[in-house]
Design an enzyme around this catalytic site. Structure first.
Site, PDB file in Angstrom:
ATOM      1  CD1 TRP A  67      32.016  42.136  32.047  1.00 18.55           C
ATOM      2  CD2 TRP A  67      34.081  42.507  31.297  1.00 18.55           C
ATOM      3  NE1 TRP A  67      32.090  41.649  30.760  1.00 18.55           N
ATOM      4  CE2 TRP A  67      33.350  41.870  30.272  1.00 18.55           C
ATOM      5  CE3 TRP A  67      35.417  42.850  31.046  1.00 18.55           C
ATOM      6  CZ2 TRP A  67      33.896  41.554  29.037  1.00 18.55           C
ATOM      7  CZ3 TRP A  67      35.970  42.539  29.815  1.00 18.55           C
ATOM      8  CH2 TRP A  67      35.220  41.912  28.817  1.00 18.55           C
ATOM      9  CG  HIS A  68      38.690  43.634  32.645  1.00 16.07           C
ATOM     10  ND1 HIS A  68      37.969  44.802  32.672  1.00 16.07           N
ATOM     11  CD2 HIS A  68      39.197  43.536  31.393  1.00 16.07           C
ATOM     12  CE1 HIS A  68      38.048  45.388  31.486  1.00 16.07           C
ATOM     13  NE2 HIS A  68      38.778  44.639  30.697  1.00 16.07           N
ATOM     14  N   GLY A  69      37.916  40.400  35.971  1.00 12.53           N
ATOM     15  CA  GLY A  69      38.421  39.281  36.747  1.00 12.53           C
ATOM     16  C   GLY A  69      37.881  39.253  38.163  1.00 12.53           C
TER      17      GLY A  69
END
Length: 433
Positions: free
Chosen positions: A285-287
């Protein structure tokens, strides 16, 4: 709704259409779910379809090139990259719309029949581009009817100014040191650790500062958004840290991924898989890179170890030592998190421990330690509840000193404005995600 769309349009002209498509899709699917409430199989199919549409948009715009690069490396193919830019805030507003539709399917909320009201929830400008991840049920009443009180407006202004100061005065200054490290030719253990501490501070003050601004802006307009940070750097375990950091994202994965998979009410092997899946997805989700997934799995390993045996040991451990353990591995994990791919992350981690024969310190690293020492001290103090305690329990409670807090807030706003006018380095790091 129109003002919020206009706000987003200033940053993302073309992708404003994407925001509207996301709103229209979940609005229609949720109404269909409500209408077919007596047909479980159909409502489940509608819910799955709604989630699939949201994930398809998120997957294409955020992960398509990551999938292409991965496929090319595995199969030796030469599929060209799309180069599609990442829409601002897509990870946040997609999760909000998905949570709404799932909650309607579960019967936790009724489908909103007014599109303007629903679209306002999706694109509400204070928290649109970087959270907190607000659920429909948390502001359902306020969307229909709210009161703007003078006390709330004052509290909102104060919270906004504090968040802006955290972002501009601390996060941006630490972020500049991170950029200096990346551009420097010096490689020393001290410089790597300065970078590690600077990035950990930048990440916290940038994102918590934005959350403060969002919560403050919402308060001015009569909305009470959920808290997103609770001084995570005072934690004495990794588990406690993640209860305090990005709280709304943690709750989202708990309620919509972890618990539906069975949570901890399953056999030990399945439970381990559940934790690993949730944290791999949290990293993703973050990257869109493998170092984010590896970071998530690293966190999963520590959480599993603490749940199985470390937590009892930490409870009996001297508190400062437990805190050092937590901060050491959190900072290490953030170095992995911020690496330029797996190879870059491994190189940064090696530098922290002098692997490769790099010197302990150099002239440049010593210079920046002296230059930024005061900022690190300020960041450490700001990451604790000390200033909040002074403001709430001392200044506001003492009638003779009550005037001091608004004066300090106003002074901070003036200083922030001067920095914004004078400088150009003020990126929101979470726009990357």
């Amino acid at each position: 709704m129109l003002f919020s769309l206009g706000f987003y349009f200033f940053g993302e002209q073309l992708y404003t259409v994407l925001l509207l498509i996301s709103s229209i899709s979940d609005f229609i699917f949720s109404l269909l779910i409500e209408k077919n409430r007596d047909k479980p199989r159909r409502t489940k199919g509608l819910m799955i379809a709604a989630v699939a549409v949201s994930l398809a948009m998120l997957g294409f715009f955020k992960y398509i090139d990551f999938f292409i690069v991965t496929a090319n490396s595995i199969f030796g193919s030469d599929i060209p990259l799309t180069g599609v830019p990442l829409p601002i805030g897509i990870s946040f507003f997609t999760f909000q719309t998905m949570s709404y539709t799932i909650d309607v399917y579960r019967g936790n909320v009724r489908a909103q029949a007014n599109f303007t009201t629903f679209a306002t929830f999706v694109c509400l400008f204070p928290q649109l581009v970087a959270g907190p991840i607000v659920r429909y049920s948390e502001i359902e009443v306020e969307l229909e009817s709210r009161k703007e009180r003078v006390g709330d407006i004052a509290a909102g202004i104060r919270r906004f100014c504090v968040g802006l100061a955290k972002k501009v005065l601390i996060a941006d200054s630490l972020g500049y040191l991170v950029e200096i490290f990346r551009d420097s030719q010096e490689q020393s253990v001290l410089f790597y650790w300065l970078y590690a501490f600077a990035f950990a501070g930048q990440l916290y003050f940038d994102f918590s500062g934005y959350s403060d601004m969002a919560i403050g802006l919402g308060r001015m307009f009569g909305f009470k958004f959920p808290e997103n940070f609770n001084y995570p750097y005072v934690s004495r375990s990794i588990t406690e840290f993640w209860r305090r950091w990005h709280i709304t994202l943690g709750r989202w994965f708990r309620d919509y991924v972890y618990i539906p998979m069975g949570g901890n009410r399953v056999k030990a092997g399945r439970w381990v898989v559940n934790i690993a899946v949730v944290w791999a997805l949290t990293g993703l989700w973050h990257g869109a890179d493998w170092n984010f997934i590896l970071w998530g799995l690293m966190m999963a390993v520590f959480l599993l170890m603490e749940r199985l045996f470390l937590s009892k040991l930490l409870e009996r451990t001297w508190r400062p030592l437990a805190h050092i353990y937590t901060m050491f591995f959190i900072i290490i994990s953030f170095v992995l998190f911020n690496g330029e791919g797996i190879s870059g992350a491994m190189s940064d981690l090696a530098g922290l421990f002098g692997i490769g024969g790099i010197p302990v310190a150099g002239a440049e690293s010593i210079y920046y330690l002296r230059s930024y020492g005061w900022l690190f001290v300020l960041a450490i103090i700001g990451a604790t509840p000390l200033l909040k305690y002074i403001a709430q329990d001392k200044l506001r409670q003492d009638s003779k000193l009550r005037w001091l807090e608004p004066v300090l807030v106003a002074a901070a706003l003036i200083l922030v404005t001067a920095n914004l006018v004078d400088g150009s380095f003020n990126p929101f790091i979470y726009f990357r995600f």
